[in-house]
Scaffold this motif. Structure first.
Motif, PDB file in Angstrom:
ATOM      1  N   ASP A   3       5.172  -7.256   8.119  1.00  0.00           N
ATOM      2  CA  ASP A   3       3.831  -7.628   7.673  1.00  0.00           C
ATOM      3  C   ASP A   3       3.779  -9.070   7.175  1.00  0.00           C
ATOM      4  O   ASP A   3       4.745  -9.592   6.629  1.00  0.00           O
ATOM      5  N   CYS A  44      -5.484  -0.036   4.138  1.00  0.00           N
ATOM      6  CA  CYS A  44      -5.198  -0.958   5.249  1.00  0.00           C
ATOM      7  C   CYS A  44      -4.445  -2.210   4.809  1.00  0.00           C
ATOM      8  O   CYS A  44      -4.142  -3.077   5.631  1.00  0.00           O
ATOM      9  N   THR A  45      -4.155  -2.341   3.534  1.00  0.00           N
ATOM     10  CA  THR A  45      -3.345  -3.451   3.030  1.00  0.00           C
ATOM     11  C   THR A  45      -2.225  -2.863   2.182  1.00  0.00           C
ATOM     12  O   THR A  45      -2.247  -1.676   1.858  1.00  0.00           O
ATOM     13  N   LEU A  46      -1.269  -3.664   1.800  1.00  0.00           N
ATOM     14  CA  LEU A  46      -0.188  -3.186   0.940  1.00  0.00           C
ATOM     15  C   LEU A  46      -0.512  -3.391  -0.537  1.00  0.00           C
ATOM     16  O   LEU A  46       0.348  -3.222  -1.381  1.00  0.00           O
ATOM     17  N   THR A  72      -1.467  -1.738   8.617  1.00  0.00           N
ATOM     18  CA  THR A  72      -1.781  -2.751   7.617  1.00  0.00           C
ATOM     19  C   THR A  72      -2.553  -3.866   8.310  1.00  0.00           C
ATOM     20  O   THR A  72      -1.972  -4.723   8.973  1.00  0.00           O
ATOM     21  N   TRP A 155      -4.605  -9.504   5.707  1.00  0.00           N
ATOM     22  CA  TRP A 155      -3.350  -8.894   6.145  1.00  0.00           C
ATOM     23  C   TRP A 155      -3.273  -8.792   7.664  1.00  0.00           C
ATOM     24  O   TRP A 155      -4.148  -8.215   8.312  1.00  0.00           O
TER      25      TRP A 155
END
Length: 183
Positions: A3, A44-46, A72, A155
């Motif tokens: 990522d 959908c993101t970390l 992500t 991201w």
């Protein structure tokens, strides 16, 4: 593929919490009204609070690549109560050039940022080579870092379009610094 994300960081270091919240609402609403991110938050993101997944229209407008098959793949907002430092994470610094003398003080810069983060206010950093005191944002860093209490993370979007970055800064009402990070 691991990522990565791009953070658009306002140049202003201290932004009151109420103003940070207003910035977040304004930018999320603007991106949703344009159909670039979904209406509902997801993982959908970390970021622990989640974010908003990019739509196909968002992919085309914001960047030059489509990584929509990744889990992500979205937009989130990162805030700090104290000073925030947005870095490239794993990559470290290649250069930290003093704005006064131009010397590369990369090895000293990490400790200088640590001292700056612990100090009251935003004291200037003193160059160990020439002794000049300069604002932390004036040091020329490669790759760039950002210093603010809020950052807007994109991201796995690919190369963010410079025109989108200018458009984002205009709507935000603040100049921004582009910070790339890789996990």
């Amino acid at each position: 593929m691991s990522d990565f994300f791009v953070t658009l960081v306002p140049e202003r270091i201290f932004i009151p919490q109420a103003e940070q919240a207003a910035m977040e609402r304004r930018m999320v609403a603007w991106m949703q009204e344009n159909g670039w991110i979904e209406k509902e938050k997801s993982d959908c993101t970390l970021d622990g609070d989640g974010g908003w997944r990019f739509t196909p229209a968002g992919s085309r407008h914001i960047a030059d690549e489509d990584y929509s098959t990744l889990l992500t793949y979205g937009f989130c907002v990162k805030t700090y109560e104290g000073k925030g430092v947005f870095t490239n994470l794993e990559g470290g610094l290649e250069e930290a050039l003093c704005p006064a003398c131009g010397e590369n003080i990369e090895e000293d810069f990490y400790d200088m940022v640590g001292d700056w983060a612990m100090a009251e206010g935003s004291p200037p950093l003193t160059c160990p080579c020439c002794g000049a005191a300069s604002d932390i944002r004036e040091y020329r860093l490669d790759p760039p870092w950002g210093f603010s209490q809020i950052g807007f993370e994109f991201w796995n979007i690919g190369d963010i379009d410079p025109e989108f970055t200018a458009e984002f800064a205009s709507v935000l009402g603040e100049p921004v610094r582009v910070v790339w990070a890789h996990l």
